[in-house]
Design an enzyme around this catalytic site. Structure first.
Site, short mmCIF file in Angstrom:
data_model
loop_
_atom_site.label_atom_id
_atom_site.label_comp_id
_atom_site.label_asym_id
_atom_site.label_seq_id
_atom_site.Cartn_x
_atom_site.Cartn_y
_atom_site.Cartn_z
N LYS A 31 0.84 -1.20 0.00
CA LYS A 31 0.00 0.00 0.00
C LYS A 31 0.88 1.26 0.00
O LYS A 31 1.50 1.57 1.01
CB LYS A 31 -0.91 0.01 1.23
N GLU B 296 9.82 1.51 10.60
CA GLU B 296 10.85 2.53 10.27
C GLU B 296 10.15 3.87 10.39
O GLU B 296 9.31 4.22 9.56
CB GLU B 296 11.38 2.31 8.85
N GLU C 227 10.21 16.91 14.61
CA GLU C 227 10.65 16.55 13.26
C GLU C 227 9.97 17.50 12.28
O GLU C 227 8.77 17.37 12.03
CB GLU C 227 10.27 15.10 12.95
P1 NAD Z 1 2.35 8.56 7.82
O1 NAD Z 1 2.64 7.80 9.05
O2 NAD Z 1 1.32 9.61 7.85
O3 NAD Z 1 1.92 7.57 6.64
C1 NAD Z 1 2.72 6.47 6.26
C2 NAD Z 1 1.82 5.40 5.66
O4 NAD Z 1 0.96 4.89 6.68
C3 NAD Z 1 0.90 5.87 4.53
O5 NAD Z 1 0.87 4.87 3.53
C4 NAD Z 1 -0.45 5.97 5.23
O6 NAD Z 1 -1.55 5.83 4.36
C5 NAD Z 1 -0.39 4.83 6.22
N1 NAD Z 1 -1.30 4.90 7.35
C6 NAD Z 1 -2.04 5.96 7.78
N2 NAD Z 1 -2.77 5.62 8.88
C7 NAD Z 1 -2.47 4.33 9.15
C8 NAD Z 1 -2.86 3.41 10.18
N3 NAD Z 1 -3.69 3.75 11.14
N4 NAD Z 1 -2.32 2.18 10.15
C9 NAD Z 1 -1.43 1.81 9.21
N5 NAD Z 1 -1.04 2.62 8.21
C10 NAD Z 1 -1.54 3.87 8.18
O7 NAD Z 1 3.75 9.13 7.34
P2 NAD Z 1 4.04 10.13 6.16
O8 NAD Z 1 3.62 11.49 6.57
O9 NAD Z 1 3.52 9.54 4.88
O10 NAD Z 1 5.64 10.04 6.07
C11 NAD Z 1 6.50 10.89 6.74
C12 NAD Z 1 7.05 10.22 7.99
O11 NAD Z 1 7.67 8.99 7.64
C13 NAD Z 1 8.12 11.02 8.68
O12 NAD Z 1 7.94 10.96 10.07
C14 NAD Z 1 9.42 10.31 8.31
O13 NAD Z 1 10.50 10.49 9.17
C15 NAD Z 1 8.97 8.90 8.27
N6 NAD Z 1 9.87 8.09 7.46
C16 NAD Z 1 10.65 7.17 8.09
C17 NAD Z 1 11.56 6.42 7.35
C18 NAD Z 1 12.46 5.42 8.00
O14 NAD Z 1 13.00 4.58 7.29
N7 NAD Z 1 12.66 5.44 9.31
C19 NAD Z 1 11.65 6.60 5.97
C20 NAD Z 1 10.83 7.55 5.38
C21 NAD Z 1 9.93 8.27 6.13
#
Ligand code: NAD
Length: 467
Positions: free
Chosen positions: A168, A241, A371
């Site tokens: 997804k 992650e 962040e």
């Molecule tokens: P997010 O957590 O809002 O979304 C990530 C994914 O989770 C999306 O596909 C979203 O649709 C899904 N999601 C939303 N609600 C959910 C739920 N209740 N259960 C399961 N999945 C759900 O993150 P974002 O805003 O898309 O990404 C930015 C964040 O990601 C930042 O905090 C960044 O640091 C982090 N990030 C971490 C890594 C790493 O490897 N540690 C890499 C890239 C980004």
């Protein structure tokens, strides 16, 4: 406009609903995209479950052949995928091209790995073997900052280990993943890899699904903790992650002019929308003013614009929510520090923010402690390197960090004191498929990439035979 479809059970299908995908450089609708219903999520999981017995029995050689074929397809269609990635994500075309070809390279890297049976004891009384077996259906959830390469942290090792998947992408960047699904649909047996999209409303159902054995999640810490809670009822395996607030610490022996471009790149690559971007920079007081000036000059000179335009160095923020959040953090930072470059969002279409440097700011402010995930860097003055390390460590996050010095031994002694999953010296945010990657503290759970990343897609089994 191209048509995009979900991939379920080997078939390209329309979503039960549709949603708009916005080009962040223009704020115009780039494409109509399918949006899966809960019923389609269930179909995708059922397809992956049905495909598992046969796929898990294929040989490693056969699975490696499939991964190589996927890499070939990505490379063959690399230019098209890169353009689409720029249009949906915002990053400059050169960076999108790097991401696409990097994705192919990650698929190829995993074909060099194996999961050999390890003999733990071969004595008179017993023979004990350790096997690594596939888990079953894996749910892979990806964020919007690097839609393709972060998918490639998950799909190749999961498939190589013999699992099947439901993937997804994030709601604001689904197109390159859906297009990839179309390109590779005949490479894998039906149901081995399913791709669904949502409007941020199916992640919970995927996490809680009783037929999903593991969730491999990349995203924010807040959502990661929901995943952990959602996985508890079925004791699902999880790899998380999550977010970070990486500190860079610059020692007094650094030449500011020489190091500033590297520091700038570490903070502003992908517009700061990198989990391991350098998000706060501690600079020794003896070179503080000079370093601030160098960084401000680089920020002022950076070319911000549509990623498709040649020469663009920084594109727009990826989505409106993030754009508003970063503007809010900058407004707050103006109250606690001095903006010496950027600080504004130009009056034009697109989620653009000028790269922003804030000096004379300290810990205890939103920009330093949270962040920001955008093109704004706080530069913080320090006296004592040990104190700088303590301040870097005084964060609930622990993803990455870096020490910058002309004396590698001095830097190394501080590097090993950092409380983060990765620590770099004189660089930041370098990732490679053969180097394990993961966060400490609230930056994550488990490891991706390398042999350790592959092992996380397996169940360990001990076979203990009496003699
Ligand atoms: P997010 O957590 O809002 O979304 C990530 C994914 O989770 C999306 O596909 C979203 O649709 C899904 N999601 C939303 N609600 C959910 C739920 N209740 N259960 C399961 N999945 C759900 O993150 P974002 O805003 O898309 O990404 C930015 C964040 O990601 C930042 O905090 C960044 O640091 C982090 N990030 C971490 C890594 C790493 O490897 N540690 C890499 C890239 C980004």
């Amino acid at each position: 406009m191209s048509e995009y479809r979900l991939l379920i059970g080997g078939k390209l299908v329309a979503g039960d609903q549709t949603m708009d995908v916005i080009n962040p450089a223009t704020e115009e609708v780039l494409a109509k995209c399918p949006r899966a219903s809960k019923a389609q999520l269930d179909q995708a999981v059922a397809a992956a479950k049905a495909a598992f017995p046969a796929w898990s029995k294929t040989s490693m050689a056969e699975r490696k052949k499939a991964l190589n074929a996927i890499a070939d397809a990505i490379e063959k269609n690399g230019q098209e995928l890169a353009r689409l990635l720029t249009q949906e994500q915002g990053k400059p075309l050169a960076d999108a091209t790097g991401e696409v070809f990097g994705t192919a390279a990650f698929f190829r890297y995993f074909t060099a790995l194996d999961l050999p049976v390890k003999v733990l004891d071969d004595s008179e009384g017993r023979k004990v073997e350790m096997h690594r077996k596939p888990l079953g259906v894996i749910g892979a959830i990806v964020p919007w900052n690097f839609p393709l390469i972060l998918m490639a942290f998950k799909v190749p090792p999961a498939l190589l280990a013999g699992n099947t998947m439901v993937l997804k992408p994030a709601p604001t960047t689904p197109l390159s993943t859906l297009r990839l699904g179309e390109l590779i649909k005949d490479i894998l047996p039906a149901g081995v890899l399913n791709i669904i999209t949502d409007a941020n409303d199916l992640g919970g159902a995927l996490t809680a699904h009783p037929d999903v054995r593991k969730i491999s999640f990349t995203g924010s810490t807040a959502t990661g903790s929901k995943v952990m809670a959602g996985a508890a009822a079925t004791l699902k395996r999880i790899t998380l992650e999550l977010g970070g607030n990486d500190a860079g610490i610059v020692l007094d022996d650094v030449n500011p002019k020489e190091m500033a471009p590297k520091l700038f790149q570490s903070a502003f690559q992908n517009n700061g929308q990198v989990c391991i971007a350098m998000k706060r920079l501690y600079v020794h007081e003896s070179i503080y003013d000079e370093m601030c000036d160098e960084l401000a000059a680089l920020a002022k000179a950076a070319i911000v614009g549509d990623g498709l335009k040649q020469g663009t160095q920084l594109g727009p923020l990826q989505n409106k929510m993030q754009f508003e959040k970063v503007k809010e953090i900058i407004a707050d930072a103006k109250k606690h520090g001095k903006v010496i470059a950027g600080g504004d969002a130009p009056e034009q279409a697109g989620y653009f923010i000028q790269p922003t440097i804030v000096r004379d700011i300290s810990d205890g402010t939103r920009l330093v402690d949270e962040e920001q995930f955008g093109p704004v860097l706080p530069v913080i003055k320090y006296k004592d390197p040990e104190d700088a390390v303590a301040r870097a460590n005084a964060s609930p996050y622990g993803l990455g960090g870096s020490i910058w010095s002309s004396n590698p031994d001095r830097a190394y002694k501080l590097a090993v004191q950092m409380e983060s999953g990765s620590v770099w010296v004189n660089k930041h945010a370098e990732l490679a498929p053969n180097i394990p990657f993961g966060g400490s503290k609230q930056s994550g759970l488990g490891t991706e990439l390398g042999e350790e990343g592959l092992a996380e897609f397996t169940q360990l089994q001990i076979i203990n035979v009496a003699r």
